[in-house]
Structures are given as C-alpha cells and as structure tokens.
Design an enzyme around this catalytic site. Sequence first.
Site, mmCIF file in Angstrom:
data_model
loop_
_atom_site.group_PDB
_atom_site.id
_atom_site.type_symbol
_atom_site.label_atom_id
_atom_site.label_comp_id
_atom_site.label_asym_id
_atom_site.label_seq_id
_atom_site.Cartn_x
_atom_site.Cartn_y
_atom_site.Cartn_z
ATOM 1 N N GLY A 1 -4.492 -0.338 0.506
ATOM 2 C CA GLY A 1 -3.259 -1.099 0.678
ATOM 3 C C GLY A 1 -2.122 -0.202 1.121
ATOM 4 O O GLY A 1 -2.172 1.025 0.981
ATOM 5 N N ARG A 2 -1.096 -0.816 1.707
ATOM 6 C CA ARG A 2 0.087 -0.090 2.158
ATOM 7 C C ARG A 2 1.328 -0.803 1.653
ATOM 8 O O ARG A 2 1.364 -2.020 1.511
ATOM 9 C CB ARG A 2 0.148 -0.015 3.685
ATOM 10 N N GLY A 3 2.351 -0.018 1.372
ATOM 11 C CA GLY A 3 3.627 -0.569 0.936
ATOM 12 C C GLY A 3 4.757 0.273 1.474
ATOM 13 O O GLY A 3 4.544 1.237 2.221
ATOM 14 N N GLY B 1 4.306 3.935 0.051
ATOM 15 C CA GLY B 1 3.093 4.738 0.144
ATOM 16 C C GLY B 1 1.887 3.972 0.629
ATOM 17 O O GLY B 1 1.908 2.744 0.779
ATOM 18 N N VAL C 1 -2.268 3.578 -0.258
ATOM 19 C CA VAL C 1 -3.263 3.809 -1.294
ATOM 20 C C VAL C 1 -4.642 3.875 -0.664
ATOM 21 O O VAL C 1 -5.051 2.978 0.071
ATOM 22 C CB VAL C 1 -3.221 2.701 -2.367
ATOM 23 N N ASP D 1 9.671 -1.948 -10.724
ATOM 24 C CA ASP D 1 9.166 -2.778 -9.624
ATOM 25 C C ASP D 1 8.019 -3.658 -10.109
ATOM 26 O O ASP D 1 6.962 -3.723 -9.483
ATOM 27 C CB ASP D 1 8.725 -1.906 -8.456
#
Length: 519
Positions: free
Chosen positions: A33-35, A38, A40, A152
Amino acid sequence: MISEEGDHQATTSAHRGSGRLIAGRYHLHDVLGRGGMGTVWRAHDQLLDRAVAAKELHILTHGDEEHRIRVRRAIREARAVARVSHPHVVGVHDLVESEDRLWIVMELVEGPSLSQRIAENGPLTPQHAAALGVQLLDALEAVHAAGTLHRDVKPANVLLRRDGNAVLTDFGIAALDDGEFLTTTGELVGSLEFMAPERVMGTEVGPASDLWSLGATLATVCGGQSPFRRPAHPATLHAVAYEEPVLSERLGPLYPVVEALLRKSPDDRPPAATARAALRRVAAGDTTAEPLPTPTVRVPRSSPSSADADTVTSGQERLVPARGAVPTARHTTTLKPVRELPEQSSRSGPTRVLWALVGTAVLAAGVGGGLFLTGTPPFKENSKATTASYVVKSAASWQPVTGVTVQRGDRVTVRFVSGQWTADYRNMPMTGPAGYDAATDKLFAGAVDCKIRRASPFGSLLARLTGKQGYPIHAVGRKLTFKAAGNGALELAMNDLAGSCSQDNRGTLTVKVVVTRPS
C-alpha cells in the site's frame, strides 16, 4: 515540508520493483500500500527468516537542522511505539536508515484494512463495530501509556487479522507530525475528516484527540458515511471545527457513544472507561441507547480520617455518573461477544441541562457532607482553580511544580496523565505511578535505603508540600487529592533517592496538577 527531491526519490524508489535489500537484512517483495507519508512493502527478514512489513517513510534523513530535529523526533516516538506490546497494536520490530531515508519494520498482518472491508462488504452492524471499538480503545490506551499519540486513527489504519480482530497500525503520522509538518501540496498530514477539532484549530492535543478520531471511525464503518466529509477540504475543516456530525440512523445503540466521542471540546468527551463500558454493552447486544453525560461535575467522596497533617482522599474522586474503574493499558478484548454485567453507571437524562441541575445538587451535598465529616466547612461556590501540567523525571530528586502556589486550606489534586519509568533500566520493566507490584518490589530489598517513602514500592510517584513546617509524603497513584494544612510548594518525585540510587532510572511521567482555592 518534504523537499521536491525527497518526493521524487520516494516515487522513483517505489516503482523500482522488488528485489531491493534494505539495511543488509530486509528483502523487499511487492507493495502492500501507499499513502501520503510512506510506501509499505511486503518483505522478508533474512536474519530471522520471517515475513515482515517494511514501511518506507517519504522523508530524507539528511537536510537542514529543522529537518534533522524532526527525524530525531520520529526515531524517539517510533521507539516508544515499539515498546508497546499489545495484541491490537501492530508490532514494531526495527527502525533502520537505508537509501537516505527511514524505514519502520513491522509485523506483517495478513488481512484487509477496515476501509477495504467496508468497501467490499458494506457497513458493519452496531454490535460488530462496538466490538472492534473496544479493541481499538484498548490499543490507544496502551499507546498513550507509552507516552505518545497516534494522531491518525481512521479505517484505513486499522487492519483485520484472519480471525477478524483489529490491529491499529501506521504510526508514521504520530512519529512525524508536530502540528506543522505538511505534505508537498501544503495540506496537513492525515485525513482531515478524522482529525480532532483541536488539531484542526492548532490547539493542544492529547489522548482525547485520538478518542475523537475513534468516534469518527466508528461512525464511518457503521453508518456508511464519514460524519464530516464535505466536497472540498476547506469545507471539511470547517465541519470538523464548527459543525455537528452527520450521524446515520444505522448506528442504532452505538449512536450515544459516538456522539459523545465527537464532542468539540476534549473536556466534554467521556473518559476511556465510560466509553469502554458503553461499547461493551452494545457489543454484548444491548439495544438501549441512552446519552452519555458530560464529565464535568465532580463529587469528592467523604475523606477518611488520617493521622497525617493533610486531609487525603487518594483515588476517591468520582464523576456524576460514575466513571468506573481505570483499566490497565494492556487489556485485551476478543471479537466474540460475551454477556457480562455492565459497569455500574447512573442513568442519564434527556439533556445536558438536566445533568447540570442534578450534578449541581449532588455537588453541594457531596462536597458539604464530605468536608464536614472531616471538620472542615465546604468551599464556597466561587472557589478558584489553578491548573498546571508537569513532567516528573525519574532520575531527579524532589522537583517543584512550577506555575502553582499552595496555601493553607487549598484543595490539591495530582492526576496521572501518561508516561512510564523504571528504577533500574538494565533489569526491571517499566512501571507507572503506582510503582512495582509487591513481588517485583521485593527484588529491590537490598536497596531499601534508597526509598524516600518506605511504605510505598519503588517506582511509585510521591508528592509533598515543603514550607516552614514539615508535611507528610503522600503516594499519588493514579490520583491524589488532599487539603493543604499550610502554605508551601508542591514537589513530586519517584520513590528512589537522587545521586547514586537513581543513576539507573529512566523515563518520565506527565501529571496534571489542580489547586482549588476557596475565596
């Protein structure tokens, strides 16, 4: 702010594909995953031969002094989270620097996020959402006890194990955000609709801020819609700060606890114990939906007689209605609903006005009765209170609390807020304000002369007044309330003397001090 170079490098590295070896140990595979903060990766720890998740933080480890300060803060808080051992908090294994950036290596949770689960299968039932809410509340209390915040909490940052239990993850925001850290687009880090109003407004944040985000998360996964999301970011920020939440009828019996958690003022939100009791009742199938009261009216119970010069009521103060017991940070809850007796609480009226009227009457009776039992007349209604927060260091002796003065007749309350410390970092675990249990305390038998108060265990938080006359030393525990017998300065300390005795002490406790003076 992230530099353009850092953002470009993060994007480039994220698309280089698998096969990279990080810190000579972690072999990257596919992207999980991306956010905003960062990427992952699924990775393999070659040293311990186990699957892990490696989060590549999108900030460079080099830069100006301000940037380096934030990196050091990230390292400190990541280490704090790593000390949290809790079944509903993702395990942090390692923090490494590689390719000019930070990487957080965590346990690999084989399961979807809560947001993915909702997108695929629709909203949760109130009972299911409440059961997850208890788990997340337990996780947050463990994080808060470690001296940090998550900042968060949202459905995307909750992973579901194969057995359906929740795991709170993605502490990148907690480690990197100081209220000013921005993305390359100039937006606040985090999801705006899950930010507490005090964070949006730039005021002081605390554990209650995470509980607000938990309320927004439960409203979203059960109601099927975010209570504050609007078409544009400015409108969302305005809704969080000033507008009442849009709550779905789907919430059913979950509505009261969500409404209470989403109150604008942190002081108006229920404490964790009250929220947990309400969530447990819903998880157990209770369909009644009564509003949670605002925890503002306090009634001290009758003070026990004491041989000390001060009148002490340690841990005796309660709310109207009662808060319930303070839980341990490592409490665990499974998803399987278990019928149990609900925690005792008073029934709430239909409005806050009714609670205020009832609370005022009980306050007058409780305070007057409690103080007259000790031979002291009750305080006047126009008494004044001074409040201060203070960090107590474990490696120092008596430390005066600045910002407050104590005079004869004042009512002094010292309440534990957060933190942990140890009286021997090489051999002993961390502990809280109550100190070590009896069995652990016996291990210090050879160093009993180092105790300030022989009757209390090592590691306990102590308080005293200093002045022209001698005053007793009190054990604070999670909360201490006493009536000052004279003028003096309030001092706090760990139950371990300064000098050679405290050289192996580590950690701090944050406390809130309230001095109420009758006028």
